[in-house]
Motif scaffolding. Structure first.
Motif, short mmCIF file in Angstrom:
data_model
loop_
_atom_site.label_atom_id
_atom_site.label_comp_id
_atom_site.label_asym_id
_atom_site.label_seq_id
_atom_site.Cartn_x
_atom_site.Cartn_y
_atom_site.Cartn_z
N ILE A 9 0.83 -1.16 0.13
CA ILE A 9 -0.03 -0.05 -0.06
C ILE A 9 1.03 1.23 0.02
CG2 ILE A 9 -1.75 1.37 1.24
CD1 ILE A 9 -2.85 -1.47 2.39
N TYR A 10 0.46 2.12 -0.86
CA TYR A 10 1.48 3.43 -0.93
C TYR A 10 0.48 4.66 -0.70
CZ TYR A 10 -0.10 3.46 -5.79
OH TYR A 10 -0.64 3.49 -6.89
N PHE A 11 1.11 5.84 -0.50
CA PHE A 11 0.61 6.94 -0.57
C PHE A 11 1.44 8.04 -1.18
CE2 PHE A 11 -0.81 4.64 3.33
CZ PHE A 11 -2.25 4.72 3.24
N ASP A 12 0.80 9.04 -2.03
CA ASP A 12 1.55 10.02 -2.61
C ASP A 12 1.06 11.16 -2.19
OD1 ASP A 12 2.99 8.40 -4.75
OD2 ASP A 12 1.09 8.13 -5.59
N MET A 13 1.74 12.19 -2.00
CA MET A 13 1.54 13.38 -1.37
C MET A 13 1.91 14.70 -2.33
SD MET A 13 2.74 15.42 1.99
CE MET A 13 1.79 14.16 3.16
N SER A 14 0.83 15.75 -2.70
CA SER A 14 1.57 16.74 -3.61
C SER A 14 1.63 17.77 -2.79
CB SER A 14 0.47 16.78 -4.61
OG SER A 14 -0.84 17.17 -4.12
N ALA A 30 -8.42 8.59 -5.59
CA ALA A 30 -8.79 10.03 -5.38
C ALA A 30 -8.11 10.52 -4.14
CB ALA A 30 -10.15 9.98 -5.38
N ALA A 31 -7.92 11.74 -4.02
CA ALA A 31 -7.42 12.46 -2.87
C ALA A 31 -8.33 11.98 -1.53
CB ALA A 31 -7.32 13.86 -2.72
N ILE A 32 -7.55 11.42 -0.61
CA ILE A 32 -8.06 11.35 0.95
C ILE A 32 -7.93 12.29 1.72
CG2 ILE A 32 -8.09 8.59 0.33
CD1 ILE A 32 -5.60 8.57 2.24
N VAL A 33 -7.09 12.96 1.63
CA VAL A 33 -6.88 14.18 2.40
C VAL A 33 -6.55 15.51 1.71
CG1 VAL A 33 -5.50 15.50 4.38
CG2 VAL A 33 -6.14 12.85 4.37
N VAL A 34 -7.26 16.38 1.90
CA VAL A 34 -6.89 17.82 1.39
C VAL A 34 -6.62 18.94 2.50
CG1 VAL A 34 -7.90 19.64 -0.18
CG2 VAL A 34 -8.40 17.07 -0.61
N ASN A 35 -5.45 19.72 2.33
CA ASN A 35 -5.25 20.75 3.32
C ASN A 35 -5.42 22.18 3.01
OD1 ASN A 35 -4.27 18.73 5.29
ND2 ASN A 35 -2.38 18.80 4.30
N HIS A 36 -6.07 22.83 3.63
CA HIS A 36 -6.29 24.42 3.02
C HIS A 36 -5.45 25.26 4.02
CE1 HIS A 36 -9.37 22.83 0.28
NE2 HIS A 36 -9.65 22.07 1.10
N TYR A 37 -5.09 26.42 3.60
CA TYR A 37 -4.25 27.21 4.37
C TYR A 37 -4.80 28.64 4.48
CZ TYR A 37 -0.95 23.25 4.12
OH TYR A 37 -0.27 22.16 4.36
N TYR A 38 -4.62 29.41 5.28
CA TYR A 38 -4.89 30.87 5.42
C TYR A 38 -3.78 31.35 4.61
CZ TYR A 38 -8.04 30.53 9.81
OH TYR A 38 -9.12 30.30 10.34
N PRO A 39 -4.08 32.55 4.28
CA PRO A 39 -3.17 33.63 3.42
C PRO A 39 -1.85 33.78 4.37
CG PRO A 39 -5.18 34.53 3.40
CD PRO A 39 -5.38 33.52 4.26
N ILE A 46 -8.56 20.83 7.26
CA ILE A 46 -8.04 19.35 6.71
C ILE A 46 -9.50 18.85 6.24
CG2 ILE A 46 -7.22 17.13 7.32
CD1 ILE A 46 -5.51 18.55 9.48
N GLY A 47 -9.49 18.40 4.89
CA GLY A 47 -10.86 17.42 4.64
C GLY A 47 -10.49 16.21 4.35
N HIS A 48 -11.26 15.16 4.97
CA HIS A 48 -10.98 13.91 4.81
C HIS A 48 -11.86 12.88 5.21
CE1 HIS A 48 -10.15 13.83 9.09
NE2 HIS A 48 -9.34 14.72 8.93
N GLY A 49 -13.14 13.34 5.03
CA GLY A 49 -14.28 12.49 5.35
C GLY A 49 -14.84 13.30 6.75
N VAL A 50 -14.03 13.50 7.54
CA VAL A 50 -14.47 14.41 8.78
C VAL A 50 -13.59 15.80 8.37
CG1 VAL A 50 -14.18 14.58 10.94
CG2 VAL A 50 -14.26 12.44 10.27
N SER A 51 -14.36 16.90 8.21
CA SER A 51 -13.55 18.14 8.00
C SER A 51 -13.23 18.81 9.29
CB SER A 51 -14.60 18.95 7.07
OG SER A 51 -15.64 19.40 7.94
N THR A 52 -11.83 19.26 9.55
CA THR A 52 -11.55 19.91 10.56
C THR A 52 -11.12 21.34 10.30
OG1 THR A 52 -10.74 17.53 11.51
CG2 THR A 52 -9.85 19.67 12.57
N VAL A 53 -11.66 22.14 10.85
CA VAL A 53 -11.50 23.52 10.68
C VAL A 53 -10.83 24.21 11.90
CG1 VAL A 53 -12.25 26.04 9.89
CG2 VAL A 53 -13.38 23.87 9.10
#
Length: 87
Positions: A9-14, A30-39, A46-53
């Motif tokens: 099993i492997y994981f790629d990170m962009s 498909a992406a299993i985690v998406v990170n978002h950043y403030y300016p 962090i979005g991964h089925g359970v969104s954490t803000v």
């Protein structure tokens, strides 16, 4: 960047233009985690089925965070002052 486990099993990170982790993919899917950043560069969500803000005040302290679940409207908001660090 790719991380491969002994079972294959492997994981790629962009990364984004500032070299911060952005997407995490499992086994080429498909992406299993998406990170978002403030300016300012601080992690916003962090979005991964359970969104954490993560809420930030003007000096970038973390006064609250919220978890939202993809299966329904349930949300919990946690004032971070109530989170205790243990050794």
């Amino acid at each position: 960047m790719r991380i491969t486990h002994p079972d294959g099993i492997y994981f790629d990170m962009s990364h984004d233009a500032l070299n911060r982790p952005y997407y995490l993919f499992a086994n080429g899917g498909a992406a299993i985690v998406v990170n978002h950043y403030y300016p300012t560069g601080a992690l916003y969500a962090i979005g991964h089925g359970v969104s954490t803000v993560y809420g930030r005040d003007p000096v970038q302290r973390l006064p609250w965070m919220t978890h939202g679940f993809s299966g329904g409207p349930a949300r919990s908001s946690i004032p971070t002052a109530t989170i205790r660090r243990t050794s």
